[in-house]
Design a protein around this motif. Sequence first.
Motif, short mmCIF file in Angstrom:
data_model
loop_
_atom_site.label_atom_id
_atom_site.label_comp_id
_atom_site.label_asym_id
_atom_site.label_seq_id
_atom_site.Cartn_x
_atom_site.Cartn_y
_atom_site.Cartn_z
N THR A 123 0.83 -1.21 0.00
CA THR A 123 0.00 0.00 0.00
C THR A 123 0.86 1.25 0.00
O THR A 123 0.58 2.22 -0.72
N VAL A 124 1.92 1.23 0.79
CA VAL A 124 2.82 2.39 0.87
C VAL A 124 3.61 2.57 -0.42
O VAL A 124 3.66 3.66 -1.00
N LEU A 125 4.27 1.50 -0.89
CA LEU A 125 5.12 1.62 -2.07
C LEU A 125 4.33 1.94 -3.33
O LEU A 125 4.84 2.60 -4.25
N SER A 126 3.08 1.48 -3.38
CA SER A 126 2.28 1.74 -4.58
C SER A 126 1.88 3.21 -4.71
O SER A 126 1.35 3.62 -5.74
N LYS A 127 2.16 3.99 -3.69
CA LYS A 127 1.94 5.44 -3.78
C LYS A 127 2.91 6.08 -4.77
O LYS A 127 2.63 7.14 -5.33
N VAL A 139 9.39 7.33 -0.61
CA VAL A 139 7.98 7.70 -0.71
C VAL A 139 7.75 8.90 0.19
O VAL A 139 8.24 8.95 1.33
N ASP A 140 7.02 9.88 -0.28
CA ASP A 140 6.76 11.09 0.49
C ASP A 140 6.07 10.76 1.82
O ASP A 140 5.19 9.89 1.87
N ALA A 141 6.46 11.45 2.88
CA ALA A 141 5.92 11.18 4.22
C ALA A 141 4.40 11.31 4.27
O ALA A 141 3.71 10.52 4.92
N LEU A 142 3.86 12.30 3.58
CA LEU A 142 2.40 12.47 3.58
C LEU A 142 1.71 11.34 2.83
O LEU A 142 0.60 10.92 3.20
N ASP A 143 2.36 10.83 1.80
CA ASP A 143 1.80 9.68 1.09
C ASP A 143 1.85 8.43 1.95
O ASP A 143 0.93 7.59 1.91
N ILE A 144 2.91 8.28 2.73
CA ILE A 144 3.01 7.15 3.66
C ILE A 144 1.87 7.23 4.67
O ILE A 144 1.19 6.23 4.94
N LYS A 145 1.67 8.41 5.23
CA LYS A 145 0.58 8.60 6.19
C LYS A 145 -0.77 8.26 5.58
O LYS A 145 -1.57 7.52 6.17
N ASP A 146 -1.00 8.74 4.37
CA ASP A 146 -2.28 8.47 3.70
C ASP A 146 -2.47 6.98 3.45
O ASP A 146 -3.57 6.44 3.64
N ALA A 147 -1.40 6.32 3.03
CA ALA A 147 -1.49 4.88 2.74
C ALA A 147 -1.82 4.08 3.99
O ALA A 147 -2.70 3.22 3.97
N ILE A 148 -1.13 4.36 5.08
CA ILE A 148 -1.37 3.62 6.34
C ILE A 148 -2.77 3.90 6.86
O ILE A 148 -3.49 2.98 7.29
#
Length: 427
Positions: free
Chosen positions: A110-114, A281-290
């Motif tokens: 989920t995170v990497l697919s961002k 991966v951008d920190a905000l994208d990581i947050k959104d994915a999780i």
Amino acid sequence: MKLADLHTLFLECNAVCTDTRKIKLNDLFFALKGDNFNGNSYADAAIKSGAKYAIIDEEQYNTSSQTILVNNVLKTLQELAAFHRNYLKTPIVALTGSNGKTTTKELINTVLSKKYKTTATIGNLNNHIGVPLTLLSMTEETEIGIVEMGANHLKEIEFLCTIAQPDYGYITNFGKAHLEGFGGVEGVIKGKSEMYNYLTTHNKTIFVNLNDNIQNKKTKETNRFTFGNTTDNTDVSIRFIDAQPFVTCQYNALEIKSQLIGDYNFNNIAAAITIGQFFKVDALDIKDAIENYIPTNNRSQIIQQATNKIILDAYNANPTSMHAALLNFEKQNGQKIAILGDMFELGDSASEEHQSIANLAQSLHIDQIILIGENFNRTTINTPKTVQFKSFNAFTEGFDIKTVEHATILIKGSRGMALERTLKLLP
């Protein structure tokens, strides 16, 4: 037929399939054998259903220009997967461990697919057949492959690594799982560490949770990228905040509120965050994915059914995961009912481990404990709040679950117990 020639034919096909019931047009069918079936006998049906070619290993079924005779279908599947992996040269992230593999794999994906086009293991197809199928599902568009590896005996992870040839690896933990096949906890540690051995030998990168003493000790002299619930000497610092009702943590001054229950899921989340940072991966994208990952497939699912809140964690169980689930469950508010099913593949440790879990459950602030299965039925109970049933059928006949209301219910057991059937019994 040479492997390179077979790979050329594979590239002409849309996908690999091992089940004639799921054949699609232009698939490549592998006629695998099982204890109760011979895939060779289905080769003709596969071709008639649309398969472009069928890989077989028995001469009598070589009756078509579309059948390809090999010495061993399974070995050919594995060799083709390794060939394809080298053909693509896609970076591979592999993971194994006693608990949390599939959840962690899903979080990583989920995170990497961002940022990347990823291909990941579907479900828990993580064995000597599932790993090759995952590799063969990758295409030239795949930028990162994520491969889950399971094992229940020594040398299995080592073998899977020779097929997948991972560039990066992570071990979730070392717990009391598959004790029968591994010969005890030390065998589990040795077996799972086969991934470390492969990565170290090939000078690849290991992701390490420094809060896990075994991981830390075994990887001190390796090329590692670390994380932990601390700010000291880690590449990535992730702070645990709480797990009521869901795991919340802090990363890069961002508060991340997941939809995963249980503080035991913190490490799974932290690993995904860490791997996301490693791959930029951008920190905000990581947050959104999780925050938008919702567990499925009977793993830590929260289900509201009538007046009851159900924690469905019935995909699998071993002493380590059962222990963690019970400690977390005790923190829930209101009336609490634990429905626990037998844990499998424990060998000579089965009696001791089931008694240990029964003792733990009875010592906690849980209002009612229901133990289901032959092993749990043999445990000694010491509180009136505990009832035992030898089988699921005995449970359905002897316990009126329709009277349960306004409760939080934990349902957990090994896959063979299929305790998700309990949901149909609740009002």
